[in-house]
Design an enzyme around this catalytic site. Structure first.
Site, mmCIF file in Angstrom:
data_model
loop_
_atom_site.group_PDB
_atom_site.id
_atom_site.type_symbol
_atom_site.label_atom_id
_atom_site.label_comp_id
_atom_site.label_asym_id
_atom_site.label_seq_id
_atom_site.Cartn_x
_atom_site.Cartn_y
_atom_site.Cartn_z
ATOM 1 N N CYS A 190 0.846 -1.211 0.000
ATOM 2 C CA CYS A 190 0.000 0.000 0.000
ATOM 3 C C CYS A 190 0.873 1.249 0.000
ATOM 4 O O CYS A 190 0.356 2.350 0.171
ATOM 5 C CB CYS A 190 -0.972 -0.013 1.178
ATOM 6 S SG CYS A 190 -0.163 -0.234 2.764
ATOM 7 N N GLU A 229 -2.314 1.115 -4.531
ATOM 8 C CA GLU A 229 -1.851 -0.188 -4.055
ATOM 9 C C GLU A 229 -1.115 -0.862 -5.220
ATOM 10 O O GLU A 229 -1.520 -0.692 -6.376
ATOM 11 C CB GLU A 229 -3.093 -1.005 -3.665
ATOM 12 C CG GLU A 229 -2.825 -2.274 -2.941
ATOM 13 C CD GLU A 229 -3.061 -2.169 -1.444
ATOM 14 O OE1 GLU A 229 -3.531 -1.121 -0.949
ATOM 15 O OE2 GLU A 229 -2.763 -3.155 -0.765
HETATM 16 C C1 LIG Z 1 -1.997 -4.139 4.919
HETATM 17 S S1 LIG Z 1 -2.593 -5.172 6.214
HETATM 18 C C2 LIG Z 1 -2.932 -6.648 5.307
HETATM 19 C C3 LIG Z 1 -3.836 -7.637 5.960
HETATM 20 C C4 LIG Z 1 -4.413 -8.716 5.053
HETATM 21 N N1 LIG Z 1 -3.450 -9.252 4.135
HETATM 22 C C5 LIG Z 1 -5.635 -8.235 4.311
HETATM 23 O O1 LIG Z 1 -5.641 -8.222 3.071
HETATM 24 O O2 LIG Z 1 -6.653 -7.880 4.952
HETATM 25 C C6 LIG Z 1 -1.132 -5.496 7.096
HETATM 26 C C7 LIG Z 1 -1.265 -6.457 8.262
HETATM 27 O O3 LIG Z 1 0.032 -6.606 8.853
HETATM 28 C C8 LIG Z 1 -0.098 -6.729 10.250
HETATM 29 N N2 LIG Z 1 1.219 -6.335 10.805
HETATM 30 C C9 LIG Z 1 1.694 -5.091 11.034
HETATM 31 N N3 LIG Z 1 2.975 -5.160 11.463
HETATM 32 C C10 LIG Z 1 3.324 -6.473 11.503
HETATM 33 C C11 LIG Z 1 4.508 -7.183 11.857
HETATM 34 N N4 LIG Z 1 5.596 -6.528 12.255
HETATM 35 N N5 LIG Z 1 4.512 -8.523 11.761
HETATM 36 C C12 LIG Z 1 3.389 -9.191 11.333
HETATM 37 N N6 LIG Z 1 2.239 -8.592 11.001
HETATM 38 C C13 LIG Z 1 2.201 -7.241 11.083
HETATM 39 C C14 LIG Z 1 -1.263 -5.814 10.590
HETATM 40 O O4 LIG Z 1 -1.857 -6.209 11.796
HETATM 41 C C15 LIG Z 1 -2.172 -5.999 9.381
HETATM 42 O O5 LIG Z 1 -3.116 -7.024 9.612
#
Ligand SMILES: C[S@@+](CC[C@H](N)C(=O)[O-])C[C@H]1O[C@@H](n2cnc3c(N)ncnc32)[C@H](O)[C@@H]1O
Length: 377
Positions: A335, A369
């Site tokens: 994103c 995106e």
């Molecule tokens: C852009 S969202 C994508 C979520 C999912 N793929 C979707 O399409 O709904 C990014 C995700 O990464 C998680 N996140 C953020 N930092 C992270 C980290 N350091 N390690 C693992 N997950 C993380 C957030 O909680 C979020 O759910």
């Protein structure tokens, strides 16, 4: 598309262009940004030009009427000078939210208990018109609020959550039900009020389909990082032998497990979800640290052919980027083109870009995106 607030509401910064012009501007900008890494033609996935946002948040603004007697409530955004801009509609929100906005404002306006010290309102809606509204206050919510909010739920056929400092009151439910038709198959999801969900349903469906179309031929097991509530995981699980999916948020992992049940993969034969940061997961895979959360999971039993990543705006950290380089195939949804470019400069040392897409999730804003498919050189 011409919103009456174009040029005054600071949410849409590309207000002086038509839908196609603002998209072309972003395509050219990204072509230039990535020109040192690829000369492929981008796949372009368009949004509807209006009513595409399935979630939205507005401030609530109070002002006296002309006689200076009665308080008048309105929705508010910021203008370009960061001053309050009162609005009565938003052209970007889903039609169900657009229809609800004046109705709910009128109801709130007529009740001192529901409106007093209300300062923000959030909407979350599914394509099947399941609507969740969060009312956020600067006051403690008491029984009289609960009674009236329950009546409002019934009257408007919506779900309401009340939030205040250290208070969250869920009246009937804290999630909505969504069904996405992906490659002619229905997938069911419960979207939680405070969980991450993609904001543009139609573009989200096309993103998932694009990823499915770009799965490499030699697919064995899939490693997924940043899986959220399983938005990509569940459709992708149909195409791989096994999937190991990780995510930092407890709420999202809970939601991912519920979403598996909704899709009749209750026994989760081929998906394993782990609540773990990407950084911790790298330590586990490299056997640098043992984790209790992994005690029932044999990481060595996986034969990963592909890594799929959809990180937050900050992109990948150093260790995760290095981990990705070990995989034959990488699929990266981003994103934030700036951090994507930084990460691709590194990943293209070992991998070549074989497909690139732009998904216009956030029309009339600078945001876009991207999706990139890479193969080991
Ligand atoms: C852009 S969202 C994508 C979520 C999912 N793929 C979707 O399409 O709904 C990014 C995700 O990464 C998680 N996140 C953020 N930092 C992270 C980290 N350091 N390690 C693992 N997950 C993380 C957030 O909680 C979020 O759910």
């Amino acid at each position: 598309m011409n919103c009456k607030y174009f040029g005054t509401c600071a949410s849409c910064t590309l207000y002086d262009k038509t839908y196609d012009e603002q998209l072309n501007y972003k395509i050219q900008r990204e072509k230039e940004r990535f020109s040192n890494l690829t000369n492929l033609d981008f796949n372009i996935i368009k949004s509807e030009p209006k009513n595409f946002r399935n979630r939205a948040e507005f401030r609530i603004w109070w002002e006296k009427d002309e006689q200076g007697e009665k308080d008048i409530l309105s929705f508010a955004m910021n203008d370009f000078n960061k001053e309050i801009l009162e609005i009565d509609s938003c052209s970007m929100v889903n039609q169900d939210i657009a229809n609800l906005m004046p109705k709910i404002l009128e109801e709130l306006q007529s009740s001192m208990i529901l409106s007093f010290r209300l300062f923000a309102i959030e909407f979350l809606v599914s394509s099947t018109s399941d609507i969740l509204v969060t009312l956020i206050y600067h006051k403690k919510l008491e029984d009289d609020w609960i009674k009236l909010a329950c009546e409002l739920e019934t009257k408007l056929n919506i779900k309401i959550i009340g939030r205040s400092r250290k208070q969250k009151i869920v009246l009937s439910s804290d999630f909505i039900n969504e069904t996405l038709n992906i490659q002619n198959q229905e997938f069911h999801f419960a979207y939680e009020e405070n969980g991450f969900t993609q904001p543009n349903t139609n573009v989200n469906i096309q993103m998932i389909e694009w990823v499915l179309q770009n799965i490499p031929k030699n697919n064995k097991d899939l490693c997924e990082l940043y899986c959220g509530g399983g938005n990509f995981t569940i459709p992708l699980s149909k195409k791989f032998n096994k999937v190991l999916a990780t995510e930092i948020s407890k709420t999202s992992i809970k939601s991912a497990l519920r979403n598996c049940k909704l899709n009749n993969i209750e026994n989760i034969e081929n998906i394993e979800f782990i609540r773990m940061s990407a950084e911790e997961f790298v330590e586990a895979l490299e056997e640098k640290r043992a984790f209790n959360r992994l005690k029932n999971i044999d990481l060595k039993s996986y034969d990963f052919s592909t890594i799929f990543m959809d990180p937050p705006r900050s992109g990948l950290d150093n260790t995760t980027r290095n981990l990705a380089k070990n995989f034959e195939n990488i699929i990266y949804i981003s994103c934030n083109p700036e951090t994507l470019h930084r990460d691709l400069e590194e990943l293209t040392l070992t991998h070549k870009i074989v497909n690139f897409a732009l998904f216009d999730q956030f029309a009339f804003t600078e945001h876009i995106e991207s999706g990139v498919v890479l193969e080991k050189r």
